[in-house]
Design a protein around this motif. Structure first.
Motif, mmCIF file in Angstrom:
data_model
loop_
_atom_site.group_PDB
_atom_site.id
_atom_site.type_symbol
_atom_site.label_atom_id
_atom_site.label_comp_id
_atom_site.label_asym_id
_atom_site.label_seq_id
_atom_site.Cartn_x
_atom_site.Cartn_y
_atom_site.Cartn_z
ATOM 1 N N LEU A 115 0.846 -1.193 0.000
ATOM 2 C CA LEU A 115 0.000 0.000 0.000
ATOM 3 C C LEU A 115 0.884 1.245 0.000
ATOM 4 C CD1 LEU A 115 -2.945 1.001 0.258
ATOM 5 C CD2 LEU A 115 -2.653 0.919 2.743
ATOM 6 N N ASP A 116 0.758 2.047 -1.049
ATOM 7 C CA ASP A 116 1.553 3.271 -1.159
ATOM 8 C C ASP A 116 0.723 4.436 -0.633
ATOM 9 O OD1 ASP A 116 3.125 5.415 -1.848
ATOM 10 O OD2 ASP A 116 3.680 4.614 -3.801
ATOM 11 N N CYS A 117 1.114 4.982 0.490
ATOM 12 C CA CYS A 117 0.320 6.019 1.147
ATOM 13 C C CYS A 117 0.847 7.415 0.855
ATOM 14 C CB CYS A 117 0.311 5.783 2.661
ATOM 15 S SG CYS A 117 -0.062 4.087 3.122
ATOM 16 N N ASP A 118 1.844 7.507 -0.012
ATOM 17 C CA ASP A 118 2.484 8.791 -0.263
ATOM 18 C C ASP A 118 1.695 9.598 -1.285
ATOM 19 O OD1 ASP A 118 4.477 10.834 -0.522
ATOM 20 O OD2 ASP A 118 5.953 9.350 0.078
ATOM 21 N N THR A 119 1.636 10.924 -1.082
ATOM 22 C CA THR A 119 0.973 11.760 -2.085
ATOM 23 C C THR A 119 1.774 11.782 -3.383
ATOM 24 O OG1 THR A 119 2.059 13.594 -0.947
ATOM 25 C CG2 THR A 119 -0.281 13.342 -0.578
ATOM 26 N N LEU A 138 -0.945 6.796 -9.667
ATOM 27 C CA LEU A 138 -1.092 8.179 -9.213
ATOM 28 C C LEU A 138 -2.511 8.686 -9.423
ATOM 29 C CD1 LEU A 138 0.266 10.770 -8.185
ATOM 30 C CD2 LEU A 138 0.967 11.235 -10.516
ATOM 31 N N SER A 139 -3.110 8.318 -10.551
ATOM 32 C CA SER A 139 -4.436 8.827 -10.875
ATOM 33 C C SER A 139 -5.529 8.095 -10.107
ATOM 34 C CB SER A 139 -4.689 8.708 -12.374
ATOM 35 O OG SER A 139 -4.689 7.351 -12.735
ATOM 36 N N LEU A 140 -5.153 7.063 -9.387
ATOM 37 C CA LEU A 140 -6.155 6.261 -8.686
ATOM 38 C C LEU A 140 -6.480 6.782 -7.293
ATOM 39 C CD1 LEU A 140 -5.292 2.576 -9.566
ATOM 40 C CD2 LEU A 140 -7.147 4.000 -10.423
ATOM 41 N N LEU A 173 1.345 -9.952 -6.173
ATOM 42 C CA LEU A 173 1.669 -8.928 -5.179
ATOM 43 C C LEU A 173 1.070 -7.613 -5.668
ATOM 44 C CD1 LEU A 173 2.989 -7.538 -2.815
ATOM 45 C CD2 LEU A 173 5.203 -7.740 -3.941
ATOM 46 N N PRO A 174 -0.217 -7.389 -5.364
ATOM 47 C CA PRO A 174 -0.818 -6.138 -5.826
ATOM 48 C C PRO A 174 -0.259 -4.949 -5.049
ATOM 49 C CG PRO A 174 -2.478 -7.699 -5.046
ATOM 50 C CD PRO A 174 -1.143 -8.202 -4.602
ATOM 51 N N VAL A 175 -0.016 -3.863 -5.766
ATOM 52 C CA VAL A 175 0.351 -2.592 -5.122
ATOM 53 C C VAL A 175 -0.757 -1.609 -5.460
ATOM 54 C CG1 VAL A 175 1.828 -2.022 -7.105
ATOM 55 C CG2 VAL A 175 2.036 -0.710 -4.986
ATOM 56 N N MET A 176 -1.177 -0.822 -4.481
ATOM 57 C CA MET A 176 -2.192 0.194 -4.752
ATOM 58 C C MET A 176 -1.963 1.403 -3.857
ATOM 59 S SD MET A 176 -5.630 -1.329 -3.047
ATOM 60 C CE MET A 176 -5.843 -1.368 -1.266
ATOM 61 N N ARG A 177 -2.628 2.473 -4.205
ATOM 62 C CA ARG A 177 -2.500 3.697 -3.427
ATOM 63 C C ARG A 177 -3.697 3.854 -2.510
ATOM 64 N NH1 ARG A 177 -2.063 8.952 -5.717
ATOM 65 N NH2 ARG A 177 -1.061 9.342 -3.728
#
Lengths: 242, 71
Positions: free
Chosen positions: A34-38, A57-59, A103-107
């Protein structure tokens, strides 16, 4: 299991989170990064490439909507996750490449997502926004472990000290300090003195990490045997064994 | 005016990569400098610890570069 990766900007959080997520995924357990960075770039360190990372980024707004409308964590991951590459190591020294893992990555925002009902067998590696703001906004949300990333500089260590104290309010589990860019014994002493009493994993300074970053590749793919990557692969067992 | 500065640059290739990715004009290059690592570890300003270090000199020359770029 929910693992928060926190620390000052530039300390090496994203590299640490990426190597941790892929190391865990290799064991065959379900892992979501999980990428929590702006300003997200966990995707790059995981090896999904520039285009897919830009797409993440657009998600951000979409994930926000998804929390309101989706039925479950699994639903959100299915809708917004982008698969990172990687295979399990082949067994018995076979030359064949091992099976692919997912290994899903999402924001998304940890204060929105980590409170959801996540399957017991799933590990979420959440790369928090730099600083300690997210920790202060977590409210009643608990995590199962906190990785505090620092380098041996005064500013980074100060953030790490605050983060480690705050982390105690949000986890009953292990709090592990990852000391990046350690040049020598003096660096090691500085970290251990500043964060005395904490579990510290020392990662040596290693040109392989900036070289991988320059090439937009995952350090684990570009230089799996480099000293820093080898040391970072020791984080997963440390969290499991604490 | 929006321009870019390549920080922690190893060589001019880093500046070229920054220009390619950002689409911005790169008007300065601040080299990776061991003196900065030492100052950060000591918790003192680089300008005090190593006033003649390559990074300080590069940042010092930015003003001239920016003035030249300004409309």
């Amino acid at each position: 299991m929910k693992i928060a990766v926190v620390g000052k900007g530039g300390a090496g959080k994203t590299t640490t989170a990426a190597v941790l997520a892929r190391t865990l995924a290799r064991t065959g357990q379900p892992v979501v990064a999980l990428d929590c960075d702006t300003n997200p770039n966990l995707g790059l360190s995981l090896g999904v490439g520039m285009d897919a990372t830009e797409a993440l980024l657009s998600l951000r707004d979409g994930v926000g909507d998804g929390v309101e409308h989706a039925r479950s964590w699994d639903d959100i991951v299915a809708r917004f996750g982008v698969d990172a590459p990687g295979r399990r190591p082949p067994r018995h020294g076979l030359q064949d490449r091992g099976p692919r893992f997912r290994l899903p990555v999402m924001r998304g925002l940890p204060e929105q997502l980590l409170g959801l009902d996540i399957a017991e067998d799933t590990t979420v590696v959440a790369d928090f926004e730099a600083g300690i703001g997210t920790l202060t906004r977590l409210g009643e949300t608990k995590v199962d472990a906190v990785v505090v990333v620092t380098d041996p500089t005064v500013k980074s260590l100060e953030v790490a000290s605050r983060a480690a104290r705050l982390a105690e309010e949000h986890t009953a589990g292990p709090i592990v300090i990852v000391a990046n860019r350690v040049l020598d014994e003096a660096d090691r002493d500085t970290v251990e003195r500043t964060l005395s009493g904490r579990t510290v994993l020392v990662i040596p300074e290693d040109d392989a990490i900036p070289a991988a970053d320059r090439a937009d590749t995952a350090p684990l793919d570009a230089s799996p045997d480099s000293p820093a990557v080898r040391a970072l692969t020791g984080l997963a067992p440390l969290l499991a064994g604490s | 005016m929006v321009v870019a500065i390549a920080n922690k640059a190893l060589d001019s290739g880093d500046a070229e990569q920054l220009a390619r990715f950002s689409g911005l004009r790169v008007v300065g290059l601040v080299p990776r400098d061991p003196a900065l690592a030492a100052a950060e570890r000591a918790g003192v300003p680089l300008l005090d610890l190593s006033p003649a270090s390559p990074a300080v000199e590069a940042v010092g020359s930015l003003l001239g570069a920016l003035t030249k770029e300004a409309p």
